[in-house]
Design an enzyme around this catalytic site. Structure first.
Site: not given
Ligand code: NDP
Ligand code: HSE
Length: 430
Positions: A14-15, A131, A136, A192, A207, A304
């Protein structure tokens, strides 16, 4: 024009994918704003074949994220994999050790290892920016570190988890059940990887610990956060809250008083029309109180793809412009070790719901326990008797000591006429 900033993105979920999309969509504007190009030269994720809604064909695909650090042309690594330890931690550590800047959205990592990572960054001269880790798309880290840096803070409080706010809002407004709304939050990409982090308050605690450290200039102390989640919040409590003029929110609240720093995460009742009470869906709001500025509220989408990518890209732009700060504003060695205040010392107003047998003397027994603990009642509600002669009794109190309330609830729970463990929610005046 300055030389381009070459970046690599590890984790294209997602991010990470959202970050790529924003960098691409607003490339011209971003270049103009930082005076140099941002080039994404390499990416890493687990599944090369996955459709991520963004073209990655022009970038080097690196199957092991740790190899991104070995690329001499990479200036900055974006870590959007997630997790407290494992790949995310080793990647960030090795990037900082190599003098490469790091931008991360990983609050779990920062809350648990932020200080050690910041020390590495301070030593190597690289920037560790996070940040996106708190609220978010809401620029609360920059707000505390830059715009409000003149202030001494004594309180930071707010809605810090989009998933929980989305769940609580939808349960009440759309009458959807907990599991349905959680599944929707997961589908949209708010939750998460393990949604227990959201609903059990752990994500909010991560946070809160981060902004507590920034606000008070103290050592980050995740272990000191008192945490309750939203699993026990029922529609019945939401209905009573509504009758009393409140809504229920999961809040993270940190105060710095003469007794020390108290960090707490738990469901709260707040006035429906208050600043916090009106924040719905996946929106977050953080209220900070500074000695010079007074109260300032930051509000925006807390989770998001777009919102979080906005913060990640904001950090990249900062670094591209040369903004290298101490990750916790003050060098880690100069952060204060402040005393920890306990939950027992909290003074709050309380909502207590009791399922009781409707017979003479029950209320007298309950109110005498409150009297003995020195707790003053503020209001009283009772719904109609069910066929089995049970009723719900709701009491709100004036401000009292948490220790007294806990003692009272223990005694009340032991009464034979009280047929469920008492339900208690703190009332916050924000
Ligand atoms: P996702 O699960 O959507 O994405 C995680 C990504 O990491 C996937 O693309 C996955 O790969 C990849 N990945 C997993 N293991 C490995 C590895 N060993 N090497 C390389 N890539 C790997 O998570 P999010 O994007 O939601 O979250 C990512 C971070 O951002 C987390 O720390 C989360 O807490 C934080 N965050 C998330 C928010 C949100 O709204 N979603 C908001 C703020 C922070 P693949 O796709 O190929 O399986
Ligand atoms: N899972 C977190 C939330 C993502 O819902 O706020 C943003 O940090």
């Amino acid at each position: 024009m300055n030389k381009p900033l070459n970046i690599a993105i590890a984790g294209l979920g997602t991010v990470g994918a959202g970050t790529l999309k924003v960098l691409r969509r607003n490339a011209g504007l971003i270049e103009a704003r930082c005076g140099r190009k941002i080039n994404v030269i390499a990416v890493s994720s687990r599944d090369k074949g996955k459709d991520r809604g963004v073209d990655v064909s022009g970038m080097k695909w690196v199957s092991s994220a740790s190899d991104l650090v070995k690329m001499p042309e990479v200036d900055l690594v974006v870590e959007t994999i997630g997790g407290v330890d494992g790949v995310a931690r080793s990647l960030v550590e090795s990037a900082l050790n190599a003098g490469k800047h790091v931008v991360t959205a990983n609050k779990a990592l920062i809350a648990h290892h932020g200080l050690e990572l910041a020390k590495i960054a301070e030593k190597s001269g690289a920037m560790l920016a996070y940040e996106a880790a708190v609220a978010g798309g809401v620029p609360i880290i920059k707000g505390l570190r830059e715009g409000l840096a003149a202030n001494r803070f004594h309180k930071v409080a707010g809605i810090l988890n989009g998933t929980c706010n989305f769940i609580l809002t939808s349960m009440w407004n759309k009458h959807q059940d907990f599991a349905t709304v959680l599944a929707e939050a997961q589908r949209i990409g708010y939750a998460e990887a393990d949604p227990a982090f959201d609903i059990d308050g752990i994500d909010t605690a991560h946070k809160l610990a981060i902004i507590t450290s920034l606000a008070y200039g103290c050592l980050l102390n995740i272990d000191a956060v008192y945490v309750e989640g939203i699993r026990n919040i029922s529609i019945l409590d939401m209905e009573f809250a509504d009758q009393l003029g409140y809504v229920i929110k999961l809040l993270g609240i940190s105060t710095h008083t003469s007794e020390g720093v108290l960090q707490r995460v738990h469901p709260c009742m707040v006035a429906k029309m208050s600043t916090i009470g009106r924040v719905s869906d996946a929106y977050n709001a953080v209220i900070v109180e500074g000695d010079a500025v007074g109260q300032v509220t930051f509000e925006g989408k807390g989770a998001g793809e777009g919102a979080t990518a906005s913060s990640v890209v904001g950090d990249i732009i900062d670094i591209a412009r040369g903004g290298i700060y101490k990750p916790f504003t003050i060098p880690v060695a100069a952060l204060e070790k402040l005393p920890v205040a306990t939950m027992d010392s909290l003074k709050a107003s309380y909502y207590v719901r009791l399922a009781v047998v409707d017979k003479p003397g029950v209320l007298a027994a309950i109110t005498s326990i409150f009297r003995d603990e020195g707790i003053s009642m503020c209001s009283f509600l009772q719904n109609s008797r069910k066929p089995d002669e049970t009723v719900q009794v709701v009491i709100t109190t004036h401000e009292t000591l948490e220790l007294s309330m806990r003692n009272a609830l223990k005694s009340i729970a032991a009464l034979g006429s009280v047929i469920e463990p008492p339900h208690m929610i703190r009332i916050e005046n924000l």
